[in-house]
Write a protein that holds these residues in place. Structure first.
Motif, PDB file in Angstrom:
ATOM      1  N   PRO A 286       0.812  -1.219   0.000  1.00 41.50           N
ATOM      2  CA  PRO A 286       0.000   0.000   0.000  1.00 41.50           C
ATOM      3  C   PRO A 286       0.844   1.268   0.000  1.00 41.50           C
ATOM      4  CG  PRO A 286       0.122  -0.907   2.210  1.00 41.50           C
ATOM      5  CD  PRO A 286       0.803  -1.897   1.307  1.00 41.50           C
ATOM      6  N   LEU A 287       0.348   2.304  -0.672  1.00 41.37           N
ATOM      7  CA  LEU A 287       0.919   3.656  -0.607  1.00 41.37           C
ATOM      8  C   LEU A 287       2.432   3.659  -0.824  1.00 41.37           C
ATOM      9  CD1 LEU A 287      -1.308   4.778   2.407  1.00 41.37           C
ATOM     10  CD2 LEU A 287      -1.632   5.325  -0.016  1.00 41.37           C
ATOM     11  N   GLU A 288       3.191   4.204   0.141  1.00 38.27           N
ATOM     12  CA  GLU A 288       4.634   4.356  -0.046  1.00 38.27           C
ATOM     13  C   GLU A 288       5.408   3.042  -0.040  1.00 38.27           C
ATOM     14  OE1 GLU A 288       3.449   8.158   2.294  1.00 38.27           O
ATOM     15  OE2 GLU A 288       2.912   6.030   2.300  1.00 38.27           O
ATOM     16  N   VAL A 289       4.777   1.945   0.377  1.00 40.10           N
ATOM     17  CA  VAL A 289       5.496   0.670   0.443  1.00 40.10           C
ATOM     18  C   VAL A 289       5.880   0.188  -0.947  1.00 40.10           C
ATOM     19  CG1 VAL A 289       5.487  -1.681   1.360  1.00 40.10           C
ATOM     20  CG2 VAL A 289       4.172   0.100   2.504  1.00 40.10           C
ATOM     21  N   ALA A 290       5.047   0.430  -1.944  1.00 39.25           N
ATOM     22  CA  ALA A 290       5.318  -0.051  -3.298  1.00 39.25           C
ATOM     23  C   ALA A 290       6.662   0.458  -3.836  1.00 39.25           C
ATOM     24  CB  ALA A 290       4.169   0.302  -4.235  1.00 39.25           C
ATOM     25  N   PRO A 291       6.908   1.781  -3.900  1.00 39.37           N
ATOM     26  CA  PRO A 291       8.199   2.233  -4.420  1.00 39.37           C
ATOM     27  C   PRO A 291       9.368   1.835  -3.533  1.00 39.37           C
ATOM     28  CG  PRO A 291       6.938   4.088  -3.566  1.00 39.37           C
ATOM     29  CD  PRO A 291       6.008   2.922  -3.621  1.00 39.37           C
ATOM     30  N   LEU A 292       9.155   1.775  -2.205  1.00 39.45           N
ATOM     31  CA  LEU A 292      10.248   1.369  -1.319  1.00 39.45           C
ATOM     32  C   LEU A 292      10.650  -0.082  -1.564  1.00 39.45           C
ATOM     33  CD1 LEU A 292       9.072   3.065   1.988  1.00 39.45           C
ATOM     34  CD2 LEU A 292      11.244   3.507   0.826  1.00 39.45           C
ATOM     35  N   PHE A 293       9.662  -0.968  -1.696  1.00 41.95           N
ATOM     36  CA  PHE A 293       9.973  -2.373  -1.941  1.00 41.95           C
ATOM     37  C   PHE A 293      10.567  -2.565  -3.336  1.00 41.95           C
ATOM     38  CE2 PHE A 293       8.912  -6.588  -3.550  1.00 41.95           C
ATOM     39  CZ  PHE A 293       9.523  -7.379  -2.578  1.00 41.95           C
ATOM     40  N   GLN A 294      10.026  -1.872  -4.323  1.00 43.87           N
ATOM     41  CA  GLN A 294      10.553  -1.999  -5.667  1.00 43.87           C
ATOM     42  C   GLN A 294      11.996  -1.521  -5.747  1.00 43.87           C
ATOM     43  OE1 GLN A 294       7.534   0.257  -7.640  1.00 43.87           O
ATOM     44  NE2 GLN A 294       6.079  -1.449  -7.664  1.00 43.87           N
ATOM     45  N   ASP A 295      12.311  -0.464  -5.016  1.00 43.62           N
ATOM     46  CA  ASP A 295      13.687   0.012  -4.975  1.00 43.62           C
ATOM     47  C   ASP A 295      14.591  -1.034  -4.326  1.00 43.62           C
ATOM     48  OD1 ASP A 295      15.835   2.254  -4.880  1.00 43.62           O
ATOM     49  OD2 ASP A 295      15.684   1.567  -2.805  1.00 43.62           O
ATOM     50  N   TRP A 296      14.135  -1.626  -3.209  1.00 45.17           N
ATOM     51  CA  TRP A 296      14.904  -2.679  -2.549  1.00 45.17           C
ATOM     52  C   TRP A 296      15.135  -3.855  -3.494  1.00 45.17           C
ATOM     53  CZ3 TRP A 296      13.742  -7.776  -1.822  1.00 45.17           C
ATOM     54  CH2 TRP A 296      14.601  -8.499  -0.994  1.00 45.17           C
ATOM     55  N   LEU A 297      14.094  -4.256  -4.206  1.00 43.94           N
ATOM     56  CA  LEU A 297      14.197  -5.383  -5.128  1.00 43.94           C
ATOM     57  C   LEU A 297      15.182  -5.089  -6.254  1.00 43.94           C
ATOM     58  CD1 LEU A 297      12.944  -8.180  -5.815  1.00 43.94           C
ATOM     59  CD2 LEU A 297      11.208  -6.945  -7.139  1.00 43.94           C
ATOM     60  N   LEU A 298      15.147  -3.867  -6.768  1.00 43.15           N
ATOM     61  CA  LEU A 298      16.039  -3.477  -7.854  1.00 43.15           C
ATOM     62  C   LEU A 298      17.493  -3.476  -7.410  1.00 43.15           C
ATOM     63  CD1 LEU A 298      16.040  -2.499 -10.802  1.00 43.15           C
ATOM     64  CD2 LEU A 298      15.897  -0.160  -9.954  1.00 43.15           C
ATOM     65  N   ARG A 299      17.735  -3.120  -6.147  1.00 42.04           N
ATOM     66  CA  ARG A 299      19.108  -3.110  -5.636  1.00 42.04           C
ATOM     67  C   ARG A 299      19.645  -4.493  -5.311  1.00 42.04           C
ATOM     68  NH1 ARG A 299      19.058  -1.212  -0.859  1.00 42.04           N
ATOM     69  NH2 ARG A 299      16.878  -0.574  -0.644  1.00 42.04           N
ATOM     70  N   HIS A 300      18.810  -5.363  -4.756  1.00 40.72           N
ATOM     71  CA  HIS A 300      19.281  -6.664  -4.290  1.00 40.72           C
ATOM     72  C   HIS A 300      19.084  -7.796  -5.300  1.00 40.72           C
ATOM     73  CE1 HIS A 300      20.252  -5.587  -0.100  1.00 40.72           C
ATOM     74  NE2 HIS A 300      19.277  -4.696  -0.232  1.00 40.72           N
ATOM     75  N   TYR A 301      18.023  -7.726  -6.097  1.00 37.53           N
ATOM     76  CA  TYR A 301      17.739  -8.790  -7.049  1.00 37.53           C
ATOM     77  C   TYR A 301      17.339  -8.184  -8.396  1.00 37.53           C
ATOM     78  CZ  TYR A 301      17.788 -11.756  -2.932  1.00 37.53           C
ATOM     79  OH  TYR A 301      18.191 -12.406  -1.773  1.00 37.53           O
ATOM     80  N   PRO A 302      18.256  -7.448  -9.027  1.00 34.99           N
ATOM     81  CA  PRO A 302      17.922  -6.771 -10.285  1.00 34.99           C
ATOM     82  C   PRO A 302      17.502  -7.733 -11.396  1.00 34.99           C
ATOM     83  CG  PRO A 302      20.294  -6.766  -9.901  1.00 34.99           C
ATOM     84  CD  PRO A 302      19.654  -7.220  -8.629  1.00 34.99           C
ATOM     85  N   ASP A 320      -0.100  -2.231  -8.341  1.00 35.68           N
ATOM     86  CA  ASP A 320       0.828  -2.661  -7.300  1.00 35.68           C
ATOM     87  C   ASP A 320       0.079  -3.192  -6.085  1.00 35.68           C
ATOM     88  OD1 ASP A 320       3.133  -1.983  -8.721  1.00 35.68           O
ATOM     89  OD2 ASP A 320       3.089   0.083  -8.005  1.00 35.68           O
ATOM     90  N   TYR A 321      -1.107  -2.630  -5.830  1.00 36.76           N
ATOM     91  CA  TYR A 321      -1.871  -3.067  -4.669  1.00 36.76           C
ATOM     92  C   TYR A 321      -3.341  -2.735  -4.855  1.00 36.76           C
ATOM     93  CZ  TYR A 321      -3.393  -3.665   0.171  1.00 36.76           C
ATOM     94  OH  TYR A 321      -4.043  -4.076   1.307  1.00 36.76           O
ATOM     95  N   ASP A 322      -4.187  -3.627  -4.376  1.00 37.96           N
ATOM     96  CA  ASP A 322      -5.626  -3.413  -4.390  1.00 37.96           C
ATOM     97  C   ASP A 322      -6.128  -3.666  -2.976  1.00 37.96           C
ATOM     98  OD1 ASP A 322      -8.328  -3.306  -4.742  1.00 37.96           O
ATOM     99  OD2 ASP A 322      -8.402  -4.716  -6.415  1.00 37.96           O
ATOM    100  N   ALA A 323      -6.739  -2.658  -2.363  1.00 39.26           N
ATOM    101  CA  ALA A 323      -7.149  -2.741  -0.959  1.00 39.26           C
ATOM    102  C   ALA A 323      -8.503  -3.418  -0.758  1.00 39.26           C
ATOM    103  CB  ALA A 323      -7.183  -1.344  -0.352  1.00 39.26           C
ATOM    104  N   ASP A 324      -9.073  -4.013  -1.794  1.00 40.47           N
ATOM    105  CA  ASP A 324     -10.352  -4.705  -1.657  1.00 40.47           C
ATOM    106  C   ASP A 324     -10.260  -5.738  -0.537  1.00 40.47           C
ATOM    107  OD1 ASP A 324     -12.624  -6.266  -1.851  1.00 40.47           O
ATOM    108  OD2 ASP A 324     -12.608  -6.332  -4.034  1.00 40.47           O
TER     109      ASP A 324
END
Length: 389
Positions: A286-302, A320-324
């Motif tokens: 949700p919200l800011e977690v998406a870009p933070l996780f994607q950045d982490w993924l790009l750095r560690h597992y490109p 990236d996320y659906d809050a349903d």
């Protein structure tokens, strides 16, 4: 050093911090999962520090854990979400030093004007007087006991609990009132409180779920930098189970293309360690977690970045996320269905969830058995998940 408003996106739609070389220096954030500290969503300006050519950022110190005191008016949080099986919870802390890259609680730091990034991991809030508040709320006329969930947002057994002891004090109050509770944690400090938990479990008042994301120590260290190692979490399960405390395993979050291949091994290892119930939750961004996780993924597992992001979106209706509330815990589509069936088959084969322990509420007494005056704390100012309840 200057502050500017800037937005960067690559062709795939994600923030491209790593590619631009604008991440906070690795030495300053050693042992932290987030690599940025962007302002929260409620701030008028998006601030970003960058080197202006005078090596000004080199003078900044490393990020250290800071603990501030928060004085809440109430300690029990209520909810009426249809996909959550408990209606009340307690969070002793705001922010979490475990620093999990995927933590869905990160956006809550924006409510206090801080960043869901590094601030969430390093600028923590301890809820002062939580035990006294709890005693007051449990003593209110007309209060009806139902299981209280602890650890559903931030971990009550994160490292600062060793000095703060807020969770220990809460347990003392709950035991005095004979009030049921269920704990979710990945912190090894939970074994410190086996004395209280075992007494409560003997009355049918306590159960503990251990979050086990992976058995790969390297992945765990990168993704959950300050949490207990996988082997330690399995040892925690064994210690709790041997003490007569019902233990569940939370395979959460399941991250497609990264750790979903471990579902069966996670459940097998947890069952061997004494867990008799299990649940899972699909990765939530949700919200800011998406870009933070994607950045982490790009750095560690490109090499896995695009594949993992594509799978996540295939299970979230292209987003990236659906809050349903009907699907946020499990996702939609063929891949999400496959994860669910694999989990169910493995749990059935191992005999997990054949009998779910229901916590007792009939023992609750509005007047505690003994005074529950919290002990003085040592200052540290410088220092399917939901089906388990």
């Amino acid at each position: 050093m200057v502050q500017i408003v800037r937005e960067r996106r690559d062709a795939f739609g994600e923030t491209a911090e790593a590619a631009k070389g604008l991440l906070i220096d690795h030495a300053r954030r050693r042992g932290r999962a987030a690599a940025t500290n962007d302002s929260g969503r409620f701030e008028m300006l998006q601030r970003e520090a960058f080197d202006d050519g005078w090596q000004s950022l080199e003078e900044l110190p490393a990020f250290k854990t800071e603990v501030q005191t928060e004085t809440p008016r109430t300690i029990i949080t209520r909810n009426d979400s249809p996909d959550i099986s408990f209606d009340r919870s307690i969070n002793p802390y705001r922010g979490c030093e475990h620093g999990c890259s995927y933590c869905f609680a990160r956006p809550t730091h924006a409510y206090v004007g801080m960043s869901p990034g590094l601030d969430f991991e390093t600028k923590l809030f301890a809820k002062d007087g939580a035990a006294k508040l709890l005693e007051k709320e449990l003593s209110k006329p007309g209060y009806t006991a139902r299981s209280i969930a602890i650890g559903t947002n931030t971990d009550p057994y994160q490292p600062i609990e060793k000095q703060q002891r807020i969770m220990r004090e809460l347990l003392e109050v709950l035991e005095a009132f004979d009030h049921p509770l269920a704990i979710v944690t990945k912190g090894s400090l939970v074994t410190r409180d086996i004395d209280i938990l075992s007494r409560m479990a003997a009355k049918g008042l306590a159960k503990v779920a251990i979050s086990l994301t992976t058995l790969d120590r390297t992945l765990s260290r990168a993704m959950e930098p300050r949490a207990a190692a996988p082997a330690r979490r399995l040892a925690m399960m064994r210690e709790l189970s041997d003490a007569g405390i019902p233990v569940s395993v939370m395979a959460a979050p399941v991250i497609p293309g990264l750790n979903d291949n471990e579902i069966e091994r996670l459940l097998e290892s947890a069952h061997t360690a004494g867990a008799r119930e299990a649940g899972y939750v699909l990765l939530r961004l949700p919200l800011e977690v998406a870009p933070l996780f994607q950045d982490w993924l790009l750095r560690h597992y490109p090499d896995k970045y695009r594949h993992v992001v594509s799978l996540i979106r295939s299970m979230r209706g292209g987003k990236d996320y659906d809050a349903d509330s009907n699907t946020r815990m499990t996702g939609v589509g063929p891949y999400a269905w496959q994860i669910g069936r694999r989990f169910e088959m493995a749990a059935r084969r191992l005999g997990l969830n054949t009998e779910r322990r229901q916590l007792r509420t009939d023992l609750f007494k509005a007047t505690p058995a003994a005074p529950t005056v919290p002990k003085k704390k040592v200052s540290a100012s410088s220092a399917n998940q939901l089906s388990l309840f």
